[in-house]
Structures are given as structure tokens and as C-alpha cells.
Design an enzyme around this catalytic site. Structure first.
Site, PDB file in Angstrom:
ATOM      1  N   ASP A 288      39.336  47.534  58.627  1.00 17.58           N
ATOM      2  CA  ASP A 288      39.173  46.289  57.882  1.00 17.58           C
ATOM      3  C   ASP A 288      40.477  45.499  58.016  1.00 17.58           C
ATOM      4  O   ASP A 288      41.473  45.973  58.582  1.00 17.58           O
ATOM      5  CB  ASP A 288      38.817  46.601  56.408  1.00 17.58           C
ATOM      6  CG  ASP A 288      38.094  45.440  55.758  1.00 17.58           C
ATOM      7  OD1 ASP A 288      37.298  45.661  54.844  1.00 17.58           O
ATOM      8  OD2 ASP A 288      38.321  44.289  56.190  1.00 17.58           O
ATOM      9  N   GLU A 493      35.222  39.303  47.379  1.00 14.04           N
ATOM     10  CA  GLU A 493      36.001  40.525  47.235  1.00 14.04           C
ATOM     11  C   GLU A 493      36.508  40.742  45.810  1.00 14.04           C
ATOM     12  O   GLU A 493      35.788  41.225  44.973  1.00 14.04           O
ATOM     13  CB  GLU A 493      37.115  40.579  48.278  1.00 14.04           C
ATOM     14  CG  GLU A 493      36.507  40.457  49.690  1.00 14.04           C
ATOM     15  CD  GLU A 493      37.434  40.795  50.814  1.00 14.04           C
ATOM     16  OE1 GLU A 493      37.492  39.996  51.755  1.00 14.04           O
ATOM     17  OE2 GLU A 493      38.081  41.851  50.763  1.00 14.04           O
TER      18      GLU A 493
HETATM   19  C1  GLC Z   1      37.626  41.378  54.690  1.00  6.95           C
HETATM   20  C2  GLC Z   1      36.420  42.210  54.305  1.00  6.95           C
HETATM   21  C3  GLC Z   1      35.497  42.534  55.457  1.00  6.95           C
HETATM   22  C4  GLC Z   1      35.566  41.431  56.499  1.00  6.95           C
HETATM   23  C5  GLC Z   1      36.970  41.432  57.076  1.00  6.95           C
HETATM   24  C6  GLC Z   1      37.171  40.320  58.102  1.00  6.95           C
HETATM   25  O1  GLC Z   1      38.749  41.779  53.950  1.00  6.95           O
HETATM   26  O2  GLC Z   1      36.670  43.419  53.606  1.00  6.95           O
HETATM   27  O3  GLC Z   1      34.175  42.677  54.921  1.00  6.95           O
HETATM   28  O4  GLC Z   1      34.620  41.678  57.539  1.00  6.95           O
HETATM   29  O5  GLC Z   1      37.964  41.323  56.069  1.00  6.95           O
HETATM   30  O6  GLC Z   1      37.078  39.067  57.479  1.00  6.95           O
END
Ligand code: GLC
Length: 503
Positions: A288, A493
Site C-alpha cells: 500500500d 480512510e
Molecule cells: C491508499 C489506500 C489504498 C489505495 C492506495 C493508492 O492509502 O489504502 O486503498 O489503493 O493508497 O492510492
């Protein structure tokens, strides 16, 4: 030289192409393929000289404000030209969070979030939404979406509960049909766990996320600790993944969360023994956003140590938006120092190259501008309306069965429409829309609830709109009924932006 090599031969078997290309790569080129960088730092040096394997756009990071699909496609094509001028001409994969339609792009069709689709229970609808989203993503030249989120949200206090189809693992499993919509339908004899993509023109690589247990954290704390038995982990949170493997999901994103205290980004047991071993996953695992940094923060560990921990645990591609060159130096150092075996690097790069060959990006690296008109097209917007209808949950219809309130009469004298969300596309779409946290107001093209009421009400009916009507208005307005539209302000988030406080 690159032109004559076996890996350039589209007719050659994928695994032969993978082995041929891997055999030609230096350690530094292999390490660079394991890096995913943010679009704002995807320079000619990063792509042509250093050979970064992938680029993403952060939520809300666009070529410009209200960038068109053509702007996006030109941006990706330019990056691809730089990548193809590298020594071995390995194209990039560009990834984006198209998680409820191509939601970063102005004018693209926006669909209900997963929590709404979960309420629909409609697996064919989910597949069709995947199909429509894939076309709109490909229209912008992008190859890969970080979707579906297959979290099983067990605590509604989790800030990402709306990204989960359901607290019921069976409902989540059943709605993974979106993978087939995104990637196309694999043949019956497609090997379980092997990545699949049907058409480079119309399909995109999917990403089952966030592996595993992201929706089960204690108290719903985002990026927190999922405390449960192996049986519950398998029966609840792991449940959607075999279904995704059976559909040939090309990538999996690791979760920020921990399982019984062990960070997923460093879990050899879950990423390697379970996902790649027991479940037979042959695509690649991507971290992530700054997932490696999250490993270090709590313990203040050395960044290099965290890279070694995560890569040795089975992480194949690292989303290091802004630390590419540091990551590259550290990864090369770790291999040369014997901290990471070359076999692990080769396994990671094999997986990445396998997905790239299967994606068709070697043969068709550039966007297909004939798709541009599909962005926000009528057919997709009708599908979105169908999804909205099917996602609605009626809690109560009037005082009792004998006196139902719905359906509302269309031909009445006057009605009142009220509420903060009645005439606000930004609020209506929620987080992950144009901006990471979503936003307020006319942020993209779409029909507000007020506009839809005006379009469908009887011509003789007067529609009065007041966001916050006074008592006097209500008492003296002689309204047949009121439609009051309220909701949460958009967020993603863990954050609800301060600017909304007090709205
Ligand atoms: C974010 C999320 C994830 C996303 C990634 C790229 O923090 O947790 O779901 O795909 O970063 O944006």
C-alpha cells in the site's frame, strides 16, 4: 537488440518471454521494476534511465484541474514513451484507484460505493460495473485499477466501511464478479491463481485489496490490529480471495493492518505461505502507499531493514511514491549484502513481468483514443442509475402496510426538497471522487437528487428547495410532502477534512 529478443515475440509463451527478459536484466533493472512511483515524480530519469516499473496517481493527483480523458491518456502515453526508451524497453503499468467508476477523472461515470452494491446483492450488476469501469479506465490509457476492495467490514466505525461490500463474507465473495468485469472472463481451463486479461483494449488489471483482514481491526481502527483466530481469518477475511484467484485476479495489495500484532506488509506466513503457496497466487503483491514506511514508523526501525523485512516476506512491488532512488539504492545494497536472496528478487520480477506480458502492454503500450467518447457515456450512466436504484435500502414505508408512503405522488401542488445533500454532487459521490477525500459542490458531471426530482415530478407541481428550511416555511408552505436528503460529508480512510466541520 531489444527488437530481436525472444521476449519481444508476442507469439512466444508468456513464461518463455518472462525467463528471457529476466535473464537479460541487471540487478538494478530488476530492483527498479519492483518500484511504483507517483505520477508527479515520474520523470524521464526515473522511467528511461532508472526504469521504474510502475506509476500511480494518488487520489486527486491529476494532470490538471478537471483534466479530460485525453489529458490523462497523453500523460500516460508520455510516460510510456520514456519507459520504452530504457535499455530493454520494458513498458510501465500505470495504476489508479478506480474504485467506484473511474472516479479520479472529471466527467467519468461514478457508481455507488461498494457498501451500496453490497445492498444490491446483484453479482451481475457488479460484473457490468467492472466492465464499464474498465472501458473508461482504458480510455485514459491506464492499465490497472486498485480494485476491488474485498474487505469484510466487521465494525462500522472503520473509516473505510463504505469501501466494503458487507460484513457478511459470503456477500463479499459473491460480488467479486467485478474482477471478471474488469479483466474479462477467463476460459474454463484457466489455471487457478494465474493472472488473466482478456482484451488489452477493453480490460484492465484488477487488484484484490487489502490483503488480509483490513476490515476486521479492533474497534474499527484504520490500519489497526485484527485480532482473531486462524479459523476466523480464513472463514471471514480470506473468504473472497480464492474467488478472485479463480477469476485470474492479476494483483493483490497488502493491508496496512496487522493480524494478531504482525504487520501484513511483513507477514511471510500470509503473503507467501498462504497467498502464494496455499492459494496458488501467480500474480504479484503490491504494497500500500508508503506501506514500508508504516512498517518503520512505530518502531523507528531503519528503512533498509523494513525493505528487507517486507520483500523477504513476499512483497513484490513497493508503492514508494516519492522515495524511488533511495529505495533503489537500498534494495540493491540489501541484495549485494546478502540480506535479500537473488531468488526472491527473481521471483518478484518474474511475477511483475508475467502480469505485464499478460496485460498486452508490450504489444499495445499506448492509449486507444477511439475509446475517449466512452467516458461518462449514456449507457454507463444508465447502469449507474440502475445501481443506485438497487442500492437503496427502504427502512420504513409510512405508518403501516395499509398506509404506505411510497411511491410518492408526482402530480401534486407543491413539494419541499431540503437537506445538505439534496443538491450537491460532491456529497452525493462521497470519498475517492475527483479528490482523495471527495469534495463539496459541483465537482464533476452528474445529476443531483434535486435535479432528478425536478426532471421526474409532474409539470404542474412546484418544487421548493431550501437546504435548511425554517419552521415557518414548513408550516405555511402547504407542501404535499418533503424530501429531505442528508448524509455524511465525504472522506477517505481516516480523515474528515477540517473544512467540513460545522457544515
Ligand atoms: C491508499 C489506500 C489504498 C489505495 C492506495 C493508492 O492509502 O489504502 O486503498 O489503493 O493508497 O492510492
Amino acid at each position: 537488440m531489444a527488437a530481436a529478443a525472444l521476449y519481444r515475440d508476442a507469439e512466444a509463451p508468456v513464461e518463455a518471454r518472462v525467463r528471457d527478459l529476466l535473464g537479460r536484466m541487471t540487478l538494478r533493472e530488476k530492483a527498479a521494476q519492483m518500484a511504483q512511483i507517483e505520477r508527479t515524480v515520474a520523470s524521464p530519469r526515473a522511467l528511461a534511465e532508472l526504469g521504474a516499473g510502475s506509476v500511480l496517481n494518488a487520489g486527486g493527483s491529476a494532470p490538471r484541474d478537471r483534466a479530460s480523458a485525453a489529458d490523462w491518456a497523453s500523460m500516460v502515453d508520455e510516460m510510456q514513451r520514456h519507459a520504452l526508451s530504457s535499455r530493454l524497453a520494458v513498458p510501465i503499468l500505470f495504476g489508479t484507484d478506480a474504485v467506484h467508476g473511474h472516479n479520479n477523472v472529471f466527467g467519468a461515470t461514478v457508481f455507488p460505493h461498494n457498501v451500496g452494491l453490497g445492498a444490491s446483492r446483484d453479482t451481475e450488476l457488479a460484473r457490468k460495473i467492472g466492465e464499464a469501469t474498465a472501458l473508461e479506465v482504458r480510455a485514459t490509457g491506464i492499465h490497472w485499477t486498485f480494485a476491488p476492495c474485498v474487505a469484510v467490514c466487521r465494525d462500522p466505525r472503520w473509516g473505510r466501511c463504505y469501501e466494503s461490500y458487507s460484513e457478511d463474507p459470503e456477500i463479499v465473495r459473491s460480488l467479486t464478479t467485478i474482477v471478471t468485469g474488469l479483466q474479462g472472463h477467463p476460459p474454463a481451463d484457466h489455471p487457478h491463481g494465474y493472472p488473466f486479461l482478456s482484451s488489452v483494449r477493453e480490460n484492465v488489471l484488477a487488484c484484490a485489496k487489502h490483503f488480509v483482514g483490513d476490515g476486521g481491526t479492533d474497534k474499527g481502527i484504520n490500519e489497526g490490529n485484527t485480532i482473531c483466530s486462524p479459523e476466523d481469518l480464513e472463514g471471514i477475511h480470506l473468504r473472497p480471495y480464492p474467488e478472485c484467484m479463480a477469476q485470474g485476479v492479476a494483483t493483490v495489495m497488502a493491508s496496512y493492518s496487522q493480524w494478531n500484532g504482525e504487520p501484513l506488509h511483513a507477514s511471510h506466513y500470509l503473503m507467501t505461505d498462504v497467498l502464494k503457496g496455499k492459494l496458488g497466487f501467480k500474480g504479484f503483491v503490491v504494497s500500500d502507499w508508503e506501506g514500508i514506511d508504516r512498517l518503520c514508523e512505530p518502531r523507528g526501525s531503519d528503512y533498509r531493514y523494513c525493505i528487507a523485512q517486507s520483500v523477504n516476506a513476499g512483497m513484490d512491488m513497493i508503492m514508494i511514491p516519492h522515495r524511488f532512488e533511495k529505495f533503489l539504492e537500498d534494495l540493491v545494497f540489501l541484495v549485494e549484502a546478502g540480506e535479500i536472496p537473488m531468488s526472491r528478487i527473481d521471483d518478484a520480477v518474474e511475477r511483475i513481468l508475467r502480469v505485464k506480458f499478460i496485460s498486452g502492454v508490450f504489444e499495445h503500450p499506448f492509449s486507444d483514443r477511439s475509446l475517449l467518447d466512452i467516458i461518462g457515456c449514456k449507457e454507463h450512466r444508465l447502469l449507474a442509475r440502475e445501481a443506485v436504484r438497487k442500492s437503496l435500502v427502504l427502512l420504513k414505508n409510512g405508518k403501516n402496510q395499509k398506509e404506505p408512503f411510497l411511491p410518492l405522488a408526482k402530480n401534486v401542488k407543491r413539494i419541499l426538497v431540503a437537506g445538505t445533500h439534496a443538491d450537491n454532487i460532491g456529497y452525493q459521490c462521497g470519498g475517492w471522487t475527483i479528490a482523495w477525500n471527495g469534495d463539496n459542490g459541483r465537482i464533476t458531471i452528474g445529476t443531483t437528487i434535486l435535479e432528478a426530482i425536478k426532471e421526474s415530478i409532474g409539470v404542474e407541481t412546484e418544487v421548493v428547495y431550501q437546504e435548511c428550511p425554517t419552521e415557518t416555511t414548513v408550516e405555511t408552505g402547504e407542501f404535499s410532502y418533503a424530501v429531505v436528503v442528508v448524509g455524511e460529508v465525504p472522506y477517505a480512510e481516516w480523515s474528515i477534512q477540517a473544512k467540513y466541520v460545522g457544515t
